[in-house]
Write an enzyme that holds these catalytic residues in place. Structure first.
Site, mmCIF file in Angstrom:
data_model
loop_
_atom_site.group_PDB
_atom_site.id
_atom_site.type_symbol
_atom_site.label_atom_id
_atom_site.label_comp_id
_atom_site.label_asym_id
_atom_site.label_seq_id
_atom_site.Cartn_x
_atom_site.Cartn_y
_atom_site.Cartn_z
ATOM 1 N N CYS A 71 -14.383 8.064 14.441
ATOM 2 C CA CYS A 71 -13.048 8.651 14.673
ATOM 3 C C CYS A 71 -11.906 8.158 13.772
ATOM 4 O O CYS A 71 -11.316 8.943 13.036
ATOM 5 C CB CYS A 71 -12.630 8.399 16.118
ATOM 6 S SG CYS A 71 -13.714 9.138 17.340
ATOM 7 N N LYS A 125 -5.197 13.087 20.886
ATOM 8 C CA LYS A 125 -5.705 11.740 20.605
ATOM 9 C C LYS A 125 -5.282 11.275 19.214
ATOM 10 O O LYS A 125 -5.664 11.868 18.220
ATOM 11 C CB LYS A 125 -7.230 11.765 20.720
ATOM 12 C CG LYS A 125 -7.936 10.565 20.126
ATOM 13 C CD LYS A 125 -9.428 10.650 20.371
ATOM 14 C CE LYS A 125 -10.186 9.764 19.409
ATOM 15 N NZ LYS A 125 -11.643 9.812 19.640
HETATM 16 MG MG MG Z 1 -14.799 11.332 16.957
#
Ligand code: MG
Length: 506
Positions: A71, A125
């Site tokens: 991420c 996010k």
């Molecule tokens: Mg991810």
């Protein structure tokens, strides 16, 4: 028709005669979504009608890459147009108490667009750091407005996460011993723990208000929506839970798709759809360790955590009615290229740093071949010692190193597993991804002597790239400090349990 529109577009974009409004940008970013997860890419039970519509009416990329199979580094590259090794977002990912974050001297897409008068907002996010006093939050990186959670939603006890049927706790475990996941509005914690099941509705309201306000003010805008979906543990609010045939992953994807539909509806209602470029992609391949609850890389090899195609190649769609002609492109492209492309389309100045992205407007507006010559694949823990693990040039990909990952465990292919330790390949494993996208059949130069020169060319690209790479100081190696974890009642004891602020209305 497309090229005529493109001509008009570039005519009006000359700053001296900018009578037409600047284009709006909506950047949609799914989490841990695989190449085979969308309905329009062949998944038999995914319900993604709005993303499928974007793909049908827009340009779908078949060969679109992220810069990391996890991420935080992937997000750093998306927002800066630079490999994560330059900005220091390596190895691995940031945590709730991380001391580091995306350095403030990095220039994000939001910061590129703001000088032109763009309104900027992010919901979802972040995962590029918090730091002391919110040093690294989106509001410090060019976003006027922010609503969301600052990292992955499994980085805290999984409060309020239920699946289908209701009241059944989600599969698996989340992190314990840290604060519950907060909902942040700007730099303020509005709710801790966040109520995930009502979160999507808040995002929908936030997006429509932001767009409507910008339209009322005749202001161009940039909306960045990196969703929590479809990251583990998958959840969905009441409007999506139980609605897909695919179980929790399908419901989570459906909820994301519904928000895409609502954003589209708002753009239509405010009559600006034709002046808005919507770009969709994902941050890294599927978390195969979650078995049928994880995503699916389709015909690609392995998934999250690996530098095989399944970890690094993502679905991508560009949609702009009347400007981008519907179709499919096989041009080699990357999240790195989004910043220079948005900058070009808006007429914004590029940051004066070494960019790794190239302008994709040729692909978007003219179905051109694109400028990207190569793509370099770093593992989750890049180092100057090993440098890039793989290089794609044209249709060929050479693996200099391969390594499995716990995040891609459980599939029948042993190469994906954590027990497949770091392995050097000399000569490199070479695949023709046009005829063999699954990386099944390594090509030998003994049988194909003509490939000797291909390997030499790839090596030359690699050497040139490595000579240009200056590793930034690792932000993640700065470690964590529990005192930096977000807490809505900072002076309370005992932590982390005392950090609770109930339900607050926005
Ligand atoms: Mg991810």
């Amino acid at each position: 028709m497309g090229s005529l529109n493109a001509l008009v577009l570039f005519t009006v974009f000359i700053p001296a005669c900018r009578a037409a409004p600047l284009p709006n940008f909506v950047l949609l970013f799914a989490d841990d979504l695989g190449y085979g997860d969308l309905g329009c890419l062949g998944h038999p039970t995914s319900l993604t009608p709005h993303l499928d519509r974007l793909a049908a009416d827009g340009l779908r990329f078949t060969d679109f890459y992220v810069t990391s199979p996890v991420c935080s580094p992937s997000r750093a590259s998306l927002l800066t147009g630079r490999y994560q090794t330059r900005s220091g977002i390596y190895p691995g990912v940031l945590y709730p108490g991380s001391r580091g974050g995306l350095p403030l001297n990095e220039t994000t897409i939001a910061e590129v667009l703001k000088p032109l008068g763009y309104a900027t907002a992010m919901m979802g996010k972040w995962h590029l750091g918090l730091g002391a006093g919110g040093t690294y939050l989106p509001t410090r990186q060019g976003f006027d407005h922010y609503l969301g959670i600052p990292y992955s939603h499994d980085m805290g006890p999984c409060q309020n996460l239920t699946c289908f049927p209701p009241d059944v706790k989600c599969f698996g475990h989340c992190d314990t011993g840290v604060v519950t996941v907060p909902l942040m509005h700007g730099e303020t914690i509005k709710q801790q723990p966040v109520d995930f099941l009502e979160l999507e509705e808040k995002y929908n309201n936030f997006a429509s208000e932001f767009i409507q306000t910008a339209v009322n003010k005749h202001q161009p805008f940039f909306l960045y929506y990196p969703s929590h979906h479809t990251h583990y543990p998958q959840y969905a609010g009441k409007n999506s839970v139980g609605r897909s045939l695919r179980g929790p992953f399908g419901d989570s994807l459906l909820e994301f798709d519904s928000t895409v539909g609502n954003i589209l509806q708002t753009l239509k209602r405010t009559s600006i759809l034709n002046n808005t470029l919507i770009f969709f992609t994902g941050d890294n391949g599927p978390s195969l360790m979650r078995m049928s609850r994880g995503g699916n890389a389709g015909l690609l090899k392995c998934g999250k955590g690996t530098t095989y195609e399944g970890g690094m190649r993502e679905p991508a769609i560009a949609h702009w009615p009347g400007i981008i002609r519907p179709g499919v492109t096989h041009s080699l492209s990357s999240t790195l290229d989004i910043l220079p492309t948005f900058a070009r389309l808006a007429g914004a100045q590029l940051p004066s740093v070494q960019l790794d992205g190239v302008d994709m407007t040729d692909i978007l507006l003219h179905q051109g071949p694109g400028k990207r010559e190569a793509m370099f694949f770093y593992p989750t823990n890049p180092s100057e010692k090993y440098s890039v693990f793989a290089v794609r040039m044209g249709k060929y990909k050479a693996h200099y190193y391969t390594q499995g990952s716990a995040l891609s465990d459980t599939t029948p292919d042993q190469d994906c597993h954590v027990t497949s330790f770091l392995k050097q390949h000399d000569p490199p494993l070479l695949f023709d991804l046009e005829s063999d996208p699954s990386e099944n059949y390594s090509l030998s130069t003994k049988e194909h002597p003509e490939l000797v020169s291909v390997l030499q060319q790839i090596q030359a690209f690699k050497d040139k790239f490595e000579a240009s790479m200056q590793f930034g100081e690792s932000e993640i190696a700065k470690g964590t400090d529990p005192a930096l974890e977000p807490c809505c009642t900072p002076q309370c004891t005992p932590k982390p349990e005392c950090c609770q602020c109930g339900t607050l209305s926005l």
